[in-house]
Enzyme design. Structure first.
Site, short mmCIF file in Angstrom:
data_model
loop_
_atom_site.label_atom_id
_atom_site.label_comp_id
_atom_site.label_asym_id
_atom_site.label_seq_id
_atom_site.Cartn_x
_atom_site.Cartn_y
_atom_site.Cartn_z
N LYS A 155 0.80 -1.21 0.00
CA LYS A 155 0.00 0.00 0.00
C LYS A 155 0.84 1.27 0.00
CE LYS A 155 -3.79 -0.28 -0.28
NZ LYS A 155 -4.78 -0.68 -1.32
N SER A 201 -3.40 -12.52 3.18
CA SER A 201 -3.79 -12.29 1.78
C SER A 201 -2.72 -12.81 0.83
CB SER A 201 -4.09 -10.81 1.52
OG SER A 201 -2.91 -10.04 1.51
N1 PMP Z 1 -3.64 -7.57 0.91
C1 PMP Z 1 -3.49 -6.71 1.94
C2 PMP Z 1 -2.84 -7.21 3.19
C3 PMP Z 1 -3.94 -5.39 1.82
O1 PMP Z 1 -3.79 -4.54 2.85
C4 PMP Z 1 -4.56 -4.98 0.63
C5 PMP Z 1 -5.06 -3.57 0.49
N2 PMP Z 1 -6.28 -3.34 1.14
C6 PMP Z 1 -4.73 -5.91 -0.42
C7 PMP Z 1 -4.24 -7.20 -0.24
C8 PMP Z 1 -5.47 -5.57 -1.69
O2 PMP Z 1 -4.84 -4.59 -2.48
P1 PMP Z 1 -5.70 -3.59 -3.36
O3 PMP Z 1 -6.30 -2.56 -2.41
O4 PMP Z 1 -4.72 -2.96 -4.30
O5 PMP Z 1 -6.77 -4.35 -4.06
#
Ligand code: PMP
Length: 353
Positions: free
Chosen positions: A61, A288
């Site tokens: 991020k 994630s």
């Molecule tokens: N994984 C994590 C740990 C995140 O913090 C985020 C962002 N919210 C994402 C995946 C997804 O990324 P994006 O916001 O670019 O879809």
């Protein structure tokens, strides 16, 4: 502004401004691309994954937060001393806190009150103000609503609006994708498939747009939790444990018509995969990242085993030490992780880094 797409660094695209003057770009991006070797049901396979915990605050991020602030300064909509206020489930808050403080801004974060203890403490450690929002008060959507209302109370509030700001996907289109392209080119490869879990959707949208210029037949798959299929249904359904993705609605940044089939991962499977990455290979990643890897592995099998599939290891395990990531997770039927043996990885540096 020079909007050239390609292998460039942020400071060459936006040559002036406080982020450039403080050398912040040296702390963001140019992360290693890992070639991860594994076996699925005994068959040797590989995927490529960006190791994003190497960013300033330890997550992907930072890229979009820095680019949003740099563009806002450039456009004159963010001025020294303005309050930065954002609704976020965690990593974005940490990024805006760190960058905001580095640039001398007060920061105010609206977040659902069920986020992990580490995330809350982290944000507090930057001296930022946290406004917790309960499920009854609207949870994530309530956070966005309250943040927007706060901006109306004073003239010196900057709202990054990560869920709708075009600079979000653009950060990945201009920089993350350019790095992937360069790193794969070092191996004489081009990407065939990209998989990324959708929070704001900035990552998958930006990567798909840029990497399709490298390979027009590229498949770009958004990923969501199997327990909470918001992208498939268009609304909040169920509950899941993959913090950072599937925030109860489809963000404006996401254009599903530009993307290929949605893939999913069970949250327990994502936890098991993230645990395995740490135990077997020393890659201490968040939940994630486990989900993304499962999605990437699914696409490797679906495309015959040889495709160049790229995904993202979004952050480290540090923000999840009090969650199920650090507990025994039961194996359930249909999971990928029991079929997978993680073998080794090799880090490919960014040649322009
Ligand atoms: N994984 C994590 C740990 C995140 O913090 C985020 C962002 N919210 C994402 C995946 C997804 O990324 P994006 O916001 O670019 O879809």
């Amino acid at each position: 502004m020079n909007d050239t797409v390609g292998p460039c660094r942020p400071e060459t695209t936006l040559p002036s401004g406080p982020l450039h003057e403080r050398g912040i770009w040296a702390m963001i991006g140019n992360t290693p691309l890992l070639e991860l070797r594994y076996k699925v049901d005994g068959r040797p396979r590989r995927v490529f994954a960006k190791y994003e915990q190497r960013n300033m605050t330890g997550s992907i991020k930072d890229r979009m937060a820095a680019w949003i602030l740099a563009k806002a300064y450039h456009a004159g909509v963010l001025r020294p001393g303005d309050v930065i206020a954002e609704a976020t489930s965690g990593n974005t808050g940490v990024s805006f806190c760190a960058l905001g403080r580095a640039l001398g801004h007060p920061v105010r974060i609206y977040m659902p009150d069920w986020m992990s203890r580490e995330r809350v403490d982290l944000i507090k450690s930057f001296g930022a103000e946290i406004v917790p929002v309960s499920r009854e008060a609207g949870g994530f959507l309530g956070s966005i609503d309250q943040c927007e209302k706060f901006a109306c109370t004073g003239p010196r509030v900057f709202l990054p609006r990560q869920f709708e700001n075009v600079a979000n996907a653009e950060a990945h289109e201009l920089f993350t994708a350019a790095e992937i392209e360069r790193q794969l080119a070092c191996e004489r490869l081009v990407p065939d498939v990209v998989v990324a879990g959708v929070g704001t959707g900035g990552t998958i949208m930006g990567l798909s747009r840029a990497l399709r210029r490298v390979n027009p037949r590229l498949k770009a798959h958004p990923l969501e939790p199997a327990e909470s299929p918001t992208l498939r249904t268009g609304k909040k359904v169920g509950k899941h444990r993959i913090q950072g993705i599937s925030d109860e609605f489809i963000p404006a940044v996401v254009h599903l018509d530009e993307l290929d089939e949605i893939v999913d991962a069970h949250d327990g499977d994502a936890i098991l995969m993230a645990q395995a990455l740490c135990r077997s290979l020393g890659l201490a990643v968040g939940i994630s990242s486990g989900a993304n890897l499962i999605g990437a592995m699914q696409r490797v099998e679906a495309t015959g085993g040889d495709a160049v599939v790229v995904t993202i290891l979004c952050d480290s395990n540090k923000k999840y030490l009090s969650t199920d990531l650090c507990r025994e997770e039961p194996v359930r039927e249909g999971y990928w992780s029991p079929r997978v043996e993680l073998c080794s990885f090799r880090a490919i540096p960014d040649p322009a880094g």
